[in-house]
Design a protein around this motif. Structure first.
Motif, PDB file in Angstrom:
ATOM      1  N   ALA A  30       0.842  -1.205   0.000  1.00  0.00           N
ATOM      2  CA  ALA A  30       0.000   0.000   0.000  1.00  0.00           C
ATOM      3  C   ALA A  30       0.877   1.254   0.000  1.00  0.00           C
ATOM      4  O   ALA A  30       0.572   2.252  -0.676  1.00  0.00           O
ATOM      5  CB  ALA A  30      -0.925  -0.012   1.213  1.00  0.00           C
ATOM      6  N   LYS A  31       1.985   1.209   0.754  1.00  0.00           N
ATOM      7  CA  LYS A  31       2.912   2.352   0.821  1.00  0.00           C
ATOM      8  C   LYS A  31       3.489   2.644  -0.571  1.00  0.00           C
ATOM      9  O   LYS A  31       3.585   3.800  -0.987  1.00  0.00           O
ATOM     10  CB  LYS A  31       4.039   2.030   1.813  1.00  0.00           C
ATOM     11  CG  LYS A  31       4.782   3.255   2.314  1.00  0.00           C
ATOM     12  CD  LYS A  31       5.766   2.832   3.406  1.00  0.00           C
ATOM     13  CE  LYS A  31       6.593   4.039   3.850  1.00  0.00           C
ATOM     14  NZ  LYS A  31       7.621   3.624   4.822  1.00  0.00           N
ATOM     15  N   GLU A  32       3.851   1.571  -1.295  1.00  0.00           N
ATOM     16  CA  GLU A  32       4.368   1.744  -2.666  1.00  0.00           C
ATOM     17  C   GLU A  32       3.328   2.399  -3.570  1.00  0.00           C
ATOM     18  O   GLU A  32       3.660   3.124  -4.500  1.00  0.00           O
ATOM     19  CB  GLU A  32       4.757   0.375  -3.269  1.00  0.00           C
ATOM     20  CG  GLU A  32       6.027  -0.231  -2.687  1.00  0.00           C
ATOM     21  CD  GLU A  32       6.206  -1.690  -3.097  1.00  0.00           C
ATOM     22  OE1 GLU A  32       5.479  -2.159  -4.009  1.00  0.00           O
ATOM     23  OE2 GLU A  32       7.075  -2.373  -2.497  1.00  0.00           O
ATOM     24  N   LEU A  33       2.052   2.124  -3.279  1.00  0.00           N
ATOM     25  CA  LEU A  33       0.968   2.718  -4.079  1.00  0.00           C
ATOM     26  C   LEU A  33       0.627   4.132  -3.604  1.00  0.00           C
ATOM     27  O   LEU A  33      -0.281   4.776  -4.127  1.00  0.00           O
ATOM     28  CB  LEU A  33      -0.295   1.835  -3.990  1.00  0.00           C
ATOM     29  CG  LEU A  33      -0.179   0.391  -4.504  1.00  0.00           C
ATOM     30  CD1 LEU A  33      -1.408  -0.423  -4.117  1.00  0.00           C
ATOM     31  CD2 LEU A  33      -0.005   0.368  -6.023  1.00  0.00           C
ATOM     32  N   GLY A  34       1.350   4.582  -2.542  1.00  0.00           N
ATOM     33  CA  GLY A  34       1.111   5.930  -2.005  1.00  0.00           C
ATOM     34  C   GLY A  34      -0.103   6.010  -1.089  1.00  0.00           C
ATOM     35  O   GLY A  34      -0.746   7.055  -0.963  1.00  0.00           O
ATOM     36  N   ILE A  35      -0.447   4.885  -0.450  1.00  0.00           N
ATOM     37  CA  ILE A  35      -1.626   4.860   0.439  1.00  0.00           C
ATOM     38  C   ILE A  35      -1.172   4.480   1.852  1.00  0.00           C
ATOM     39  O   ILE A  35      -0.421   3.529   2.022  1.00  0.00           O
ATOM     40  CB  ILE A  35      -2.667   3.818  -0.070  1.00  0.00           C
ATOM     41  CG1 ILE A  35      -3.108   4.154  -1.506  1.00  0.00           C
ATOM     42  CG2 ILE A  35      -3.882   3.756   0.859  1.00  0.00           C
ATOM     43  CD1 ILE A  35      -3.922   3.062  -2.193  1.00  0.00           C
ATOM     44  N   ASP A  36      -1.647   5.232   2.846  1.00  0.00           N
ATOM     45  CA  ASP A  36      -1.350   4.901   4.241  1.00  0.00           C
ATOM     46  C   ASP A  36      -2.425   3.919   4.723  1.00  0.00           C
ATOM     47  O   ASP A  36      -3.497   4.324   5.178  1.00  0.00           O
ATOM     48  CB  ASP A  36      -1.350   6.186   5.094  1.00  0.00           C
ATOM     49  CG  ASP A  36      -1.026   5.892   6.564  1.00  0.00           C
ATOM     50  OD1 ASP A  36      -0.940   4.699   6.925  1.00  0.00           O
ATOM     51  OD2 ASP A  36      -0.885   6.848   7.348  1.00  0.00           O
ATOM     52  N   LEU A  37      -2.129   2.615   4.605  1.00  0.00           N
ATOM     53  CA  LEU A  37      -3.141   1.589   4.889  1.00  0.00           C
ATOM     54  C   LEU A  37      -3.605   1.634   6.345  1.00  0.00           C
ATOM     55  O   LEU A  37      -4.792   1.463   6.631  1.00  0.00           O
ATOM     56  CB  LEU A  37      -2.591   0.196   4.541  1.00  0.00           C
ATOM     57  CG  LEU A  37      -3.560  -0.979   4.734  1.00  0.00           C
ATOM     58  CD1 LEU A  37      -4.832  -0.808   3.911  1.00  0.00           C
ATOM     59  CD2 LEU A  37      -2.899  -2.307   4.382  1.00  0.00           C
ATOM     60  N   GLN A  38      -2.659   1.882   7.275  1.00  0.00           N
ATOM     61  CA  GLN A  38      -3.031   1.923   8.692  1.00  0.00           C
ATOM     62  C   GLN A  38      -4.085   2.997   8.942  1.00  0.00           C
ATOM     63  O   GLN A  38      -5.069   2.769   9.647  1.00  0.00           O
ATOM     64  CB  GLN A  38      -1.790   2.175   9.570  1.00  0.00           C
ATOM     65  CG  GLN A  38      -2.036   1.948  11.065  1.00  0.00           C
ATOM     66  CD  GLN A  38      -2.450   0.514  11.411  1.00  0.00           C
ATOM     67  OE1 GLN A  38      -1.717  -0.424  11.157  1.00  0.00           O
ATOM     68  NE2 GLN A  38      -3.643   0.340  11.980  1.00  0.00           N
ATOM     69  N   ALA A  39      -3.886   4.157   8.333  1.00  0.00           N
ATOM     70  CA  ALA A  39      -4.847   5.267   8.505  1.00  0.00           C
ATOM     71  C   ALA A  39      -6.213   4.904   7.905  1.00  0.00           C
ATOM     72  O   ALA A  39      -7.261   5.231   8.473  1.00  0.00           O
ATOM     73  CB  ALA A  39      -4.298   6.533   7.848  1.00  0.00           C
ATOM     74  N   VAL A  40      -6.180   4.202   6.759  1.00  0.00           N
ATOM     75  CA  VAL A  40      -7.443   3.771   6.125  1.00  0.00           C
ATOM     76  C   VAL A  40      -8.185   2.804   7.047  1.00  0.00           C
ATOM     77  O   VAL A  40      -9.389   2.924   7.283  1.00  0.00           O
ATOM     78  CB  VAL A  40      -7.170   3.103   4.749  1.00  0.00           C
ATOM     79  CG1 VAL A  40      -8.446   2.466   4.194  1.00  0.00           C
ATOM     80  CG2 VAL A  40      -6.618   4.118   3.762  1.00  0.00           C
TER      81      VAL A  40
END
Length: 558
Positions: free
Chosen positions: A480-490
């Motif tokens: 998710a980080k590589e995709l530019g998304i903060d998964l933990q926050a989601v």
């Protein structure tokens, strides 16, 4: 072989059944080790869906023995069913080999072949499984039935020697990664081919040796056509045929449909899981409605049912090996084993290895305790097994607690988990098989093995459901980080993802929410593993407290 037969006092037929079952388990466990990885990596399924298919497939494999047991008891006999089942399973594995060979050029045909293969394996297993188990019990004269716990523990070693070889060889040839850690998604086919060949070997062994060694204590062939049964095979005064009235059969049909509707619509289970749960309950009810049963026979059958119910929780926890524990081994474990990076599908090999190492010591322990008149009765042994499995998950939960989103679990903790779970399994699974052999009236022997395997089926179905509530592992956060998304926050709902981000997550098989179980949100691996600690711990305590009551209902059988 002859020396072993003389030394342990077990008939040679036990070793023939041991060898047949060993190759069958090679085929089954070898395929099981790589199946979910094949579904996710080659057929492009989500992990959650692969877990549910895996649970459903295993569950149906243990639902069909009911049908196989019925067909053998009434029409074909044990031998013919074993040969038929063995050939069907070999064909099913060959179809998986075909599916894994063509998915790159024709994904839809590969999917069709995969579903057909699983269907054929499910029915093949149904003909094979209850018939080989019920033949073990028939090798012994009536006065030696107390040897059955030991006999089944030896037979169980055959099962696990096969499992060990399957989990060693199929991953070596089928779960292949290069030095950079890139998986060869075309290698799975060789694992499936090895499984198919193993099944053919097992079927051939049985075919060639059955007439010479698989015989009654008096030397007559075992497991022939039911029409050729002899009165001397039954207990004195025991009815030779089940008597189900037409009313009982109609009621069973209605109950089956009603239970199916409740389980499907009220408890929101898919059709496969609905079929497993409702047919198990219906068949259990139908057997005790038989008018030829005596009070003692009925009491003993109820003991089988009560023990079978608790076994569901054992298998639900134990069978995480092929789904959630394999995904954790793949994505969040340091698999460095004395300098060698072990394939993730091979980590579960330790279970088979430990069973082979401990099966004989455990059977010696039961023999020793029996000689001192201190052997615990079967349900007590099974309560110990449940307590041990709760302990294994408590240790692993404690060790994943501080991993965070990118820490790796040391492989030694998974090995310890499999060691404790193996001791649990030896207290529970062969003892359960033996208990059915000791308590069931002969006319229901294969059918009651079918019911007993239904508790495995229900446990596997529950395992699939529980495996699918596994929260995101470290690899998902990194991706998710590589995709530019903060998964933990989601997941914490502090950030609302855009439609485009949701699409990206779905394309990469990453869930945008935490799983829910029994109304509770599962935030991390610690909470996930504690679900198993609570389920199996509670089951152990309840079974312990029921033991005196069950002892009375067993009417003198240990």
């Amino acid at each position: 072989m002859s020396e072993a037969a003389v030394k342990t006092g077990h008939p040679k037929g036990l070793w023939v059944l041991f060898g047949t079952e060993m190759w069958e388990r090679f085929n089954f466990y070898g395929m099981r080790a790589i199946l979910t990885l094949f579904l996710v990596n080659s057929l492009m399924m989500k992990e959650e869906d692969a877990s549910l298919i895996y649970g459903g497939f295993l569950g149906l494999c243990y639902l069909t023995p009911m049908l196989g047991g019925f067909v053998a008891d009434r029409f074909f006999g044990n031998r013919n069913c074993i040969l038929l089942g063995g050939l069907m399973m070999a064909i099913g594995q060959f179809l998986l080999f075909a599916s894994a060979s063509i998915f790159g050029t024709n994904l839809s045909l590969a999917n069709t072949l995969m579903w057909s293969a699983l269907g054929i394996i499910i029915f093949g297993n149904g003909f094979f499984k209850p018939n080989i188990s019920s033949m073990v019990g028939s090798l012994y004269p009536k006065q030696e039935k107390s040897k059955l716990d030991t006999a089944f523990t030896i037979f169980y070693m055959g099962i696990n020697l096969g499992a060990f070889l399957g989990q060693l060889i199929c991953p070596i040839v089928g779960d292949v990664k290069d030095n950079a850690g890139i998986r060869d998604i075309h290698a799975f086919k060789w694992g499936f081919l090895a499984a198919s060949v193993a099944m053919l070997i097992g079927t051939a062994i049985f075919y060639m040796l059955k007439n010479k060694y698989v015989v009654t204590p008096e030397g007559r062939p075992l497991g022939g056509l039911p029409s050729k049964n002899e009165a001397s095979d039954f207990e004195e005064g025991e009815s030779q045929k089940a008597v189900f009235s037409q009313t009982a059969l109609i009621i069973a049909g209605v109950v089956f449909l009603a239970l199916g509707a409740i389980i499907h619509f009220v408890f929101d289970q898919n059709l496969i899981y609905t079929l497993i749960y409702s047919s198990g309950l219906t068949l259990a009810g139908l057997i005790v409605s038989d008018t030829s049963l005596t009070k003692v026979e009925r009491d003993r059958i109820f003991v089988i049912y009560i023990v079978a119910f608790f076994i569901i929780f054992f298998w639900a926890a134990f069978e995480q090996a092929g789904s959630s524990l394999t995904f954790i081994a793949d994505n969040q474990t340091d698999r460095n084993f004395f300098g060698w990076n072990m394939p993730p599908s091979m980590v579960q090999i330790f279970n088979g290895l430990f069973v082979v190492a401990f099966a004989i010591p455990f059977s010696m322990l039961w023999d020793y305790l029996r000689s001192k008149d201190r052997e615990p009765i079967s349900p007590m042994k099974q309560a110990f097994g449940l307590a041990l499995i709760a302990l294994s998950y408590f240790i692993i939960a404690h060790n994943v607690k501080d991993l965070g989103n990118n820490g790796l679990l040391a492989i030694k903790w998974l090995i310890l988990l499999y060691l404790i779970q193996t001791c649990a399994e030896l207290c529970l699974s062969p003892i359960g098989l033996s208990l059915v052999g000791k308590l069931s009236p002969k006319r229901f022997s294969s059918l009651l093995y079918g019911v007993f395997f239904l508790s495995n089926a229900s446990g596997y179905a529950l395992a699939g459901t529980l495996g699918s509530i596994m929260p995101a592992t470290g690899d998902k956060f990194i991706k998710a980080k590589e995709l530019g998304i903060d998964l933990q926050a989601v997941l914490d709902k502090t950030v609302v993802p855009t439609a485009e981000q949701l699409k990206l997550l779905a394309a990469n098989q990453i869930s945008d929410h935490n799983p829910i179980f029994a109304g509770f949100e599962i935030h991390n691996l610690f909470e996930f593993f504690m679900v198993f600690v609570i389920l199996t711990g509670l089951a152990a305590v309840i079974l312990f407290s029921l033991t005196p009551f069950l002892k009375k209902m067993m009417h003198g059988i240990r």
